[in-house]
Design a protein around this motif. Structure first.
Motif, PDB file in Angstrom:
ATOM      1  N   LEU A 198       0.831  -1.205   0.000  1.00  0.00           N
ATOM      2  CA  LEU A 198       0.000   0.000   0.000  1.00  0.00           C
ATOM      3  C   LEU A 198       0.861   1.250   0.000  1.00  0.00           C
ATOM      4  N   ALA A 199       1.936   1.236   0.804  1.00  0.00           N
ATOM      5  CA  ALA A 199       2.854   2.381   0.836  1.00  0.00           C
ATOM      6  C   ALA A 199       3.510   2.578  -0.532  1.00  0.00           C
ATOM      7  N   MET A 200       3.889   1.483  -1.173  1.00  0.00           N
ATOM      8  CA  MET A 200       4.522   1.574  -2.497  1.00  0.00           C
ATOM      9  C   MET A 200       3.540   2.087  -3.533  1.00  0.00           C
ATOM     10  N   LEU A 201       2.273   1.708  -3.396  1.00  0.00           N
ATOM     11  CA  LEU A 201       1.240   2.194  -4.308  1.00  0.00           C
ATOM     12  C   LEU A 201       1.132   3.713  -4.224  1.00  0.00           C
ATOM     13  N   PHE A 202       1.147   4.248  -3.006  1.00  0.00           N
ATOM     14  CA  PHE A 202       1.054   5.693  -2.827  1.00  0.00           C
ATOM     15  C   PHE A 202       2.346   6.384  -3.245  1.00  0.00           C
ATOM     16  N   PHE A 203       3.480   5.737  -3.024  1.00  0.00           N
ATOM     17  CA  PHE A 203       4.748   6.301  -3.498  1.00  0.00           C
ATOM     18  C   PHE A 203       4.726   6.443  -5.014  1.00  0.00           C
ATOM     19  N   MET A 204       4.315   5.406  -5.727  1.00  0.00           N
ATOM     20  CA  MET A 204       4.280   5.463  -7.186  1.00  0.00           C
ATOM     21  C   MET A 204       3.304   6.516  -7.669  1.00  0.00           C
ATOM     22  N   ALA A 205       2.189   6.685  -6.945  1.00  0.00           N
ATOM     23  CA  ALA A 205       1.227   7.730  -7.315  1.00  0.00           C
ATOM     24  C   ALA A 205       1.863   9.109  -7.166  1.00  0.00           C
ATOM     25  N   GLY A 206       2.555   9.330  -6.033  1.00  0.00           N
ATOM     26  CA  GLY A 206       3.228  10.616  -5.831  1.00  0.00           C
ATOM     27  C   GLY A 206       4.320  10.860  -6.852  1.00  0.00           C
ATOM     28  N   ALA A 207       5.011   9.790  -7.262  1.00  0.00           N
ATOM     29  CA  ALA A 207       6.103   9.931  -8.226  1.00  0.00           C
ATOM     30  C   ALA A 207       5.603  10.163  -9.644  1.00  0.00           C
ATOM     31  N   GLU A 208       4.364   9.768  -9.933  1.00  0.00           N
ATOM     32  CA  GLU A 208       3.819   9.922 -11.280  1.00  0.00           C
ATOM     33  C   GLU A 208       3.275  11.321 -11.537  1.00  0.00           C
ATOM     34  N   ILE A 209       2.929  12.047 -10.489  1.00  0.00           N
ATOM     35  CA  ILE A 209       2.227  13.324 -10.656  1.00  0.00           C
ATOM     36  C   ILE A 209       3.200  14.435 -11.053  1.00  0.00           C
ATOM     37  N   ALA A 216       7.282  -2.459  -7.458  1.00  0.00           N
ATOM     38  CA  ALA A 216       5.933  -2.072  -7.045  1.00  0.00           C
ATOM     39  C   ALA A 216       4.880  -2.990  -7.652  1.00  0.00           C
ATOM     40  N   PHE A 217       4.801  -3.001  -8.989  1.00  0.00           N
ATOM     41  CA  PHE A 217       3.698  -3.697  -9.661  1.00  0.00           C
ATOM     42  C   PHE A 217       3.995  -5.166  -9.943  1.00  0.00           C
ATOM     43  N   GLY A 218       5.263  -5.559  -9.747  1.00  0.00           N
ATOM     44  CA  GLY A 218       5.586  -6.968  -9.904  1.00  0.00           C
ATOM     45  C   GLY A 218       5.592  -7.731  -8.592  1.00  0.00           C
ATOM     46  N   LEU A 267       5.080  -5.903  -4.657  1.00  0.00           N
ATOM     47  CA  LEU A 267       4.404  -5.420  -3.458  1.00  0.00           C
ATOM     48  C   LEU A 267       2.944  -5.032  -3.681  1.00  0.00           C
ATOM     49  N   VAL A 268       2.642  -4.314  -4.745  1.00  0.00           N
ATOM     50  CA  VAL A 268       1.260  -3.871  -4.980  1.00  0.00           C
ATOM     51  C   VAL A 268       0.311  -5.052  -5.207  1.00  0.00           C
ATOM     52  N   PRO A 269       0.701  -6.068  -6.008  1.00  0.00           N
ATOM     53  CA  PRO A 269      -0.192  -7.236  -6.107  1.00  0.00           C
ATOM     54  C   PRO A 269      -0.466  -7.906  -4.766  1.00  0.00           C
ATOM     55  N   VAL A 270       0.545  -7.936  -3.892  1.00  0.00           N
ATOM     56  CA  VAL A 270       0.328  -8.513  -2.563  1.00  0.00           C
ATOM     57  C   VAL A 270      -0.764  -7.735  -1.829  1.00  0.00           C
ATOM     58  N   PHE A 271      -0.733  -6.398  -1.923  1.00  0.00           N
ATOM     59  CA  PHE A 271      -1.747  -5.584  -1.253  1.00  0.00           C
ATOM     60  C   PHE A 271      -3.144  -5.897  -1.766  1.00  0.00           C
ATOM     61  N   PHE A 272      -3.321  -5.931  -3.085  1.00  0.00           N
ATOM     62  CA  PHE A 272      -4.668  -6.138  -3.634  1.00  0.00           C
ATOM     63  C   PHE A 272      -5.162  -7.563  -3.383  1.00  0.00           C
ATOM     64  N   ILE A 273      -4.298  -8.558  -3.532  1.00  0.00           N
ATOM     65  CA  ILE A 273      -4.713  -9.935  -3.257  1.00  0.00           C
ATOM     66  C   ILE A 273      -5.056 -10.080  -1.774  1.00  0.00           C
ATOM     67  N   TYR A 274      -4.227  -9.492  -0.914  1.00  0.00           N
ATOM     68  CA  TYR A 274      -4.463  -9.600   0.530  1.00  0.00           C
ATOM     69  C   TYR A 274      -5.723  -8.835   0.937  1.00  0.00           C
ATOM     70  N   THR A 275      -6.041  -7.761   0.221  1.00  0.00           N
ATOM     71  CA  THR A 275      -7.304  -7.059   0.465  1.00  0.00           C
ATOM     72  C   THR A 275      -8.483  -7.992   0.211  1.00  0.00           C
ATOM     73  N   GLY A 276      -8.384  -8.790  -0.858  1.00  0.00           N
ATOM     74  CA  GLY A 276      -9.420  -9.783  -1.109  1.00  0.00           C
ATOM     75  C   GLY A 276      -9.454 -10.863  -0.043  1.00  0.00           C
ATOM     76  N   VAL A 277      -8.269 -11.296   0.402  1.00  0.00           N
ATOM     77  CA  VAL A 277      -8.188 -12.334   1.434  1.00  0.00           C
ATOM     78  C   VAL A 277      -8.843 -11.873   2.730  1.00  0.00           C
ATOM     79  N   THR A 278      -8.603 -10.624   3.118  1.00  0.00           N
ATOM     80  CA  THR A 278      -9.089 -10.127   4.406  1.00  0.00           C
ATOM     81  C   THR A 278     -10.472  -9.492   4.324  1.00  0.00           C
ATOM     82  N   PHE A 279     -11.075  -9.507   3.146  1.00  0.00           N
ATOM     83  CA  PHE A 279     -12.407  -8.923   3.001  1.00  0.00           C
ATOM     84  C   PHE A 279     -13.395  -9.670   3.897  1.00  0.00           C
ATOM     85  N   ASP A 280     -14.136  -8.921   4.702  1.00  0.00           N
ATOM     86  CA  ASP A 280     -15.041  -9.510   5.697  1.00  0.00           C
ATOM     87  C   ASP A 280     -16.380  -9.848   5.050  1.00  0.00           C
TER      88      ASP A 280
END
Length: 402
Positions: free
Chosen positions: A66-77, A271-273, A275-288
């Motif tokens: 998640l932190a890397m996702l926001f870092f890449m967003a800040g770096a793209e702007i 990021a996209f290879g 850490l970021v995939p881990v965040f999105f997959i884990y978001t699905g895993v932890t979805f209540d």
């Protein structure tokens, strides 16, 4: 091996499966890879198969993602492109979104819970949209710059709102602490802008293809330092990650283009290879899903929140739409502005932990955020006509192996 340990193997497997599935259905439908990452996480998580469960290691890797996702967003702007009137219009639109979101929240969860709902409904997932815009070759177009401005405001200002309204401190003290952090961050940005970077660029170039990899190590240090600074101030860590991306963009602004592109490629790979995939997959895993399905009200709220995102963020995004934009482009801007997930995940977690938001309502918000990622970008990019254009581009390029 328990399900938590099995996740260390299965999540990389799911991360590999996601792009294969995305490319497999591409002839029929262009679906963002994030969709498959979320769905695979839900399928293999406790909600369905139960083969992957939450654990300390996966939890920390998800935080890094998640932190890397926001870092890449800040770096793209490109902050020069989004400053001035575009930034003012997007900020006014976000303020309108926050007020409308709090209004919706008041009808559902009075007291502090309405603030959580308001912040969630005022967010835009810029970090999620950046890969979609990049893959569609839209980042450097006027359309892409509008989305970048809306997304930057819709991702950064909700973090500010979280730090002020949901802090453990009283609002005036929280605002003062936030101001102190902003001042320190501004000093870091100023130093990055004014300091000579020639030797740094030379050292990065000299280690680009060696085991030293100084550029990558420097970025990880930069993210860690600014995330630690935000945590030290008891602010959301994503503030530090976003600012780190902005600082890195400034540092590399005057670097030779081949070097900048080479280091950017390495960071995208991490990021996209990884850490970021881990965040999105884990978001699905932890979805209540259990809390969601156990509450009829929560199930009803999922489409309500999904529509509210489109109405609230979509209408506010029209402040930033070009005056000559056609109906399809305006609808595309509205849908991309209504795409939200990372901030929704973060703010609802705070609400549940602080016991100011019912877990079922939190699950409904996250579910709506997931659906917004699944549905809105797909419709938006279809309205833009990018499928035909990208299919033509891919046909002109040599086809690589999967």
């Amino acid at each position: 091996m328990n399900a938590s340990e099995a996740g260390l193997v299965l999540i990389p497997l799911l991360a590999v499966a996601a792009p294969l599935l995305a490319r497999g259905i591409r002839p029929a439908l262009r679906v963002p890879i994030i969709v498959f990452e979320l769905l695979l996480g839900i399928l293999f998580g406790p909600a369905v198969l139960g083969w992957v469960e939450s654990g300390v290691v996966l939890d920390r890797l998800s935080d890094f993602g998640l932190a890397m996702l926001f870092f890449m967003a800040g770096a793209e702007i490109d902050f020069r492109a989004v400053s001035g009137r575009p930034l003012l219009r997007a900020s006014l639109g976000w303020l309108l979104s926050l007020l409308l979101g709090i209004g919706v929240g008041f009808l559902i969860a009075p007291d502090e819970g309405m603030v959580v709902i308001g912040i969630a409904l005022s967010s835009t997932a810029l970090g999620t949209l950046m890969p979609i815009l990049r893959d569609a070759r839209e980042l450097d177009t006027p359309f892409g710059r509008v989305i970048s401005t809306i997304g930057a405001v819709g991702e950064f200002l909700p973090l500010i709102a979280i730090s002020i309204f949901l802090s453990t401190r009283r609002a005036p003290i929280a605002a003062a602490v936030l101001l102190a952090f902003v001042i320190l961050a501004a000093v870091v940005v100023l130093l990055a802008h004014r300091a000579p970077h020639g030797r740094l660029h030379e050292f990065i170039r000299a280690t680009l293809h060696t085991s030293d990899q100084f550029g990558v190590r420097f970025v990880l240090l930069l993210i860690s330092a600014l995330v630690a600074l935000s945590v030290l101030f008891d602010l959301d860590m994503l503030l530090g990650a976003f600012v780190a991306g902005a600082v890195w963009r400034i540092i590399m602004a005057r670097a030779p283009k081949p070097d900048a592109e080479a280091i950017e490629s390495k960071l995208e790979a991490i990021a996209f290879g990884f850490l970021v995939p881990v965040f999105f997959i884990y978001t699905g895993v932890t979805f209540d899903l259990a809390s969601l399905t156990a509450s009829p009200l929560a199930l009803v709220l999922v489409p309500v929140f999904l529509i509210a995102l489109l109405v609230i963020r979509g209408s506010a995004a029209q402040f930033s739409a070009p005056s000559d934009a056609g109906g399809k482009d305006r609808m595309s801007i509205a849908m991309l502005a209504a795409t939200g997930l990372p901030i929704i995940v973060a703010v609802t977690a705070i609400g549940v932990n602080e016991k100011i938001l019912d877990p079922a309502i939190a699950a409904a918000l996250v579910g709506a955020g997931m659906l917004s990622v699944l549905i809105y970008p797909l419709i938006a990019m279809t309205l833009r006509g990018d499928r035909e254009r990208l299919d033509a581009i891919e046909q002109d390029q040599p086809q690589g192996e999967l």
